[in-house]
Write a protein that holds these residues in place. Structure first.
Motif, PDB file in Angstrom:
ATOM      1  N   LYS A  53       3.101  -0.852  -6.612  1.00 55.82           N
ATOM      2  CA  LYS A  53       4.465  -1.074  -7.109  1.00 55.82           C
ATOM      3  C   LYS A  53       5.173   0.246  -7.401  1.00 55.82           C
ATOM      4  N   ARG A  54       4.442   1.230  -7.930  1.00 52.56           N
ATOM      5  CA  ARG A  54       5.048   2.535  -8.221  1.00 52.56           C
ATOM      6  C   ARG A  54       5.553   3.214  -6.945  1.00 52.56           C
ATOM      7  N   LYS A  55       4.891   2.960  -5.825  1.00 52.97           N
ATOM      8  CA  LYS A  55       5.292   3.562  -4.546  1.00 52.97           C
ATOM      9  C   LYS A  55       6.449   2.807  -3.896  1.00 52.97           C
ATOM     10  N   PHE A  56       6.633   1.540  -4.270  1.00 54.81           N
ATOM     11  CA  PHE A  56       7.676   0.703  -3.680  1.00 54.81           C
ATOM     12  C   PHE A  56       8.918   0.722  -4.572  1.00 54.81           C
ATOM     13  N   GLU A  57       9.549   1.875  -4.666  1.00 54.59           N
ATOM     14  CA  GLU A  57      10.725   2.021  -5.526  1.00 54.59           C
ATOM     15  C   GLU A  57      11.907   1.232  -4.978  1.00 54.59           C
ATOM     16  N   GLY A  58      12.630   0.587  -5.884  1.00 55.16           N
ATOM     17  CA  GLY A  58      13.845  -0.117  -5.501  1.00 55.16           C
ATOM     18  C   GLY A  58      13.643  -1.571  -5.121  1.00 55.16           C
ATOM     19  N   ILE A  59      12.440  -2.096  -5.265  1.00 54.44           N
ATOM     20  CA  ILE A  59      12.205  -3.515  -4.976  1.00 54.44           C
ATOM     21  C   ILE A  59      12.851  -4.349  -6.082  1.00 54.44           C
ATOM     22  N   LYS A  60      13.731  -5.258  -5.680  1.00 56.24           N
ATOM     23  CA  LYS A  60      14.426  -6.100  -6.668  1.00 56.24           C
ATOM     24  C   LYS A  60      13.659  -7.382  -6.977  1.00 56.24           C
ATOM     25  N   HIS A  61      12.859  -7.832  -6.019  1.00 58.36           N
ATOM     26  CA  HIS A  61      12.200  -9.134  -6.179  1.00 58.36           C
ATOM     27  C   HIS A  61      10.687  -8.973  -6.086  1.00 58.36           C
ATOM     28  N   GLU A  62      10.021  -9.466  -7.124  1.00 55.29           N
ATOM     29  CA  GLU A  62       8.560  -9.468  -7.136  1.00 55.29           C
ATOM     30  C   GLU A  62       8.108 -10.897  -7.412  1.00 55.29           C
ATOM     31  N   TRP A  63       7.033 -11.280  -6.738  1.00 51.53           N
ATOM     32  CA  TRP A  63       6.590 -12.660  -6.837  1.00 51.53           C
ATOM     33  C   TRP A  63       5.075 -12.697  -6.819  1.00 51.53           C
ATOM     34  N   GLN A  64       4.467 -13.252  -7.858  1.00 56.38           N
ATOM     35  CA  GLN A  64       3.020 -13.477  -7.851  1.00 56.38           C
ATOM     36  C   GLN A  64       2.785 -14.926  -7.466  1.00 56.38           C
ATOM     37  N   VAL A  65       1.956 -15.115  -6.450  1.00 59.73           N
ATOM     38  CA  VAL A  65       1.694 -16.448  -5.922  1.00 59.73           C
ATOM     39  C   VAL A  65       0.197 -16.735  -6.028  1.00 59.73           C
ATOM     40  N   ASN A  66      -0.141 -17.903  -6.590  1.00 58.73           N
ATOM     41  CA  ASN A  66      -1.537 -18.245  -6.818  1.00 58.73           C
ATOM     42  C   ASN A  66      -2.052 -19.402  -5.973  1.00 58.73           C
ATOM     43  N   GLY A  67      -1.250 -19.869  -5.016  1.00 52.45           N
ATOM     44  CA  GLY A  67      -1.714 -20.935  -4.142  1.00 52.45           C
ATOM     45  C   GLY A  67      -0.629 -21.333  -3.160  1.00 52.45           C
ATOM     46  N   LEU A  68      -1.036 -21.957  -2.067  1.00 55.21           N
ATOM     47  CA  LEU A  68      -0.094 -22.350  -1.018  1.00 55.21           C
ATOM     48  C   LEU A  68       0.983 -23.299  -1.527  1.00 55.21           C
ATOM     49  N   GLU A  69       0.619 -24.131  -2.504  1.00 53.64           N
ATOM     50  CA  GLU A  69       1.618 -25.063  -3.033  1.00 53.64           C
ATOM     51  C   GLU A  69       2.779 -24.323  -3.679  1.00 53.64           C
ATOM     52  N   ASP A  70       2.550 -23.070  -4.112  1.00 50.80           N
ATOM     53  CA  ASP A  70       3.610 -22.275  -4.735  1.00 50.80           C
ATOM     54  C   ASP A  70       4.609 -21.719  -3.735  1.00 50.80           C
ATOM     55  N   LEU A  71       4.239 -21.675  -2.449  1.00 52.07           N
ATOM     56  CA  LEU A  71       5.149 -21.055  -1.490  1.00 52.07           C
ATOM     57  C   LEU A  71       5.344 -21.818  -0.194  1.00 52.07           C
ATOM     58  N   LYS A  72       4.731 -22.997  -0.075  1.00 53.77           N
ATOM     59  CA  LYS A  72       4.859 -23.709   1.207  1.00 53.77           C
ATOM     60  C   LYS A  72       6.301 -24.134   1.488  1.00 53.77           C
ATOM     61  N   GLU A  73       7.087 -24.355   0.464  1.00 54.80           N
ATOM     62  CA  GLU A  73       8.487 -24.712   0.664  1.00 54.80           C
ATOM     63  C   GLU A  73       9.360 -23.482   0.465  1.00 54.80           C
ATOM     64  N   ARG A  74      10.239 -23.228   1.403  1.00 53.13           N
ATOM     65  CA  ARG A  74      11.101 -22.044   1.346  1.00 53.13           C
ATOM     66  C   ARG A  74      12.027 -22.062   0.137  1.00 53.13           C
ATOM     67  N   ARG A  75      12.219 -23.226  -0.451  1.00 51.39           N
ATOM     68  CA  ARG A  75      13.078 -23.344  -1.636  1.00 51.39           C
ATOM     69  C   ARG A  75      12.552 -22.455  -2.773  1.00 51.39           C
ATOM     70  N   THR A  76      11.226 -22.331  -2.886  1.00 44.37           N
ATOM     71  CA  THR A  76      10.640 -21.530  -3.951  1.00 44.37           C
ATOM     72  C   THR A  76      11.037 -20.064  -3.821  1.00 44.37           C
ATOM     73  N   LEU A  77      10.982 -19.524  -2.589  1.00 47.87           N
ATOM     74  CA  LEU A  77      11.423 -18.151  -2.372  1.00 47.87           C
ATOM     75  C   LEU A  77      12.925 -18.030  -2.597  1.00 47.87           C
TER      76      LEU A  77
END
Length: 192
Positions: free
Chosen positions: A151-175
Motif C-alpha cells: 500500500k505504501r508503494k501504491f500512492e494515490g489509490i482512492k479505493h481499497e477493498w478487502q474481500v474474504n470470499g466470492l460471495e463478497d464480489l461475485k456481483e458487480r454491484r458490490t464493487l
C-alpha cells in the motif's frame, strides 16, 4: 517464527489477531519488487497520446503474490487481463478478474475499474486484498502483515477493498458501491 502460527485457533479474538498482525508487520520485512511498482505506475498513468498497440498492452487487472521465500511481493505470473484481451478472449473483464482469484489462497490485486455515475464516466484503480476464509491461517496472517508494504508503494489509490470470499464480489454491484455508492449506474459498460 511463522511455523508456530498453526497453534492459533480461529476462535481467538479479533484483538489477538490484530496484535499478531502488527507484530508480523514489524517482523516481516517484505519488500515490493521494482517490477510490481512499475506495473502500478503504468496502470496509474493514463497516456492520452498512447497509440492503439500501447493501449492494448495496458493492464486492466493484475494479481500480486508473495515470493516462495516470503521475502518479496511479486507479479503472480500469467494472472492479468490486458485491455487488448477485452472483446477477444475476455468478454466480461470483471467476471474474468473474479475467476483469476485463487479459491484457497490470498492475493493482492489492482483492478482498473471503468464506470459511469449519473454525472460522468470515470476510471479508478482499486486495490484489493483477497483473503478468502478458506485460505490457510498462516497465509492470511503473512498477507495481512505485508499489506502495508504494498500500500505504501501504491500512492494515490482512492479505493481499497478487502474481500474474504466470492460471495463478497461475485456481483458487480458490490464493487460499484465501493466506487461511488448509489450514484454508479454502470460498471464495465453493464448496468448496475
Amino acid at each position: 517464527h511463522f511455523g508456530s502460527l498453526g497453534v492459533f485457533r480461529r476462535e481467538r479474538s479479533e484483538v489477538t489477531f490484530a496484535a499478531l498482525c502488527l507484530l508480523l508487520t514489524q517482523a516481516s520485512g517484505v519488500k515490493v519488487t521494482d517490477e510490481v511498482i512499475a506495473v502500478f505506475n503504468d496502470m496509474k498513468v493514463r497516456k492520452a497520446q498512447a497509440n492503439e498497440d500501447e493501449k492494448r498492452k495496458r493492464k486492466k487487472a493484475i494479481l500480486f503474490c508473495l515470493s516462495k521465500d516470503l521475502k518479496n511481493i511479486v507479479l503472480d505470473e500469467g494472472k492479468e487481463i490486458l485491455l487488448g484481451d477485452i472483446g477477444n478472449t475476455v468478454m466480461d473483464p470483471y467476471q474474468d478478474f473474479v475467476k483469476m482469484l485463487p479459491p484457497d489462497d490470498c492475493r493482492y490485486a489492482l483492478y482498473d475499474a471503468t464506470y459511469e455515475t449519473k454525472e460522468t464516466k470515470k476510471e479508478d484503480l482499486v486495490f484489493i486484498f483477497w483473503a478468502p476464509d478458506s485460505a490457510p491461517l498462516k497465509s492470511k496472517m503473512i498477507y495481512a502483515s505485508s499489506k502495508d508494504a504494498i500500500k505504501r508503494k501504491f500512492e494515490g489509490i482512492k479505493h481499497e477493498w478487502q474481500v474474504n470470499g466470492l460471495e463478497d464480489l461475485k456481483e458487480r454491484r458490490t464493487l460499484a458501491e465501493k466506487l461511488g455508492g448509489s450514484s454508479v449506474v454502470t460498471l464495465e459498460g453493464s448496468p448496475i
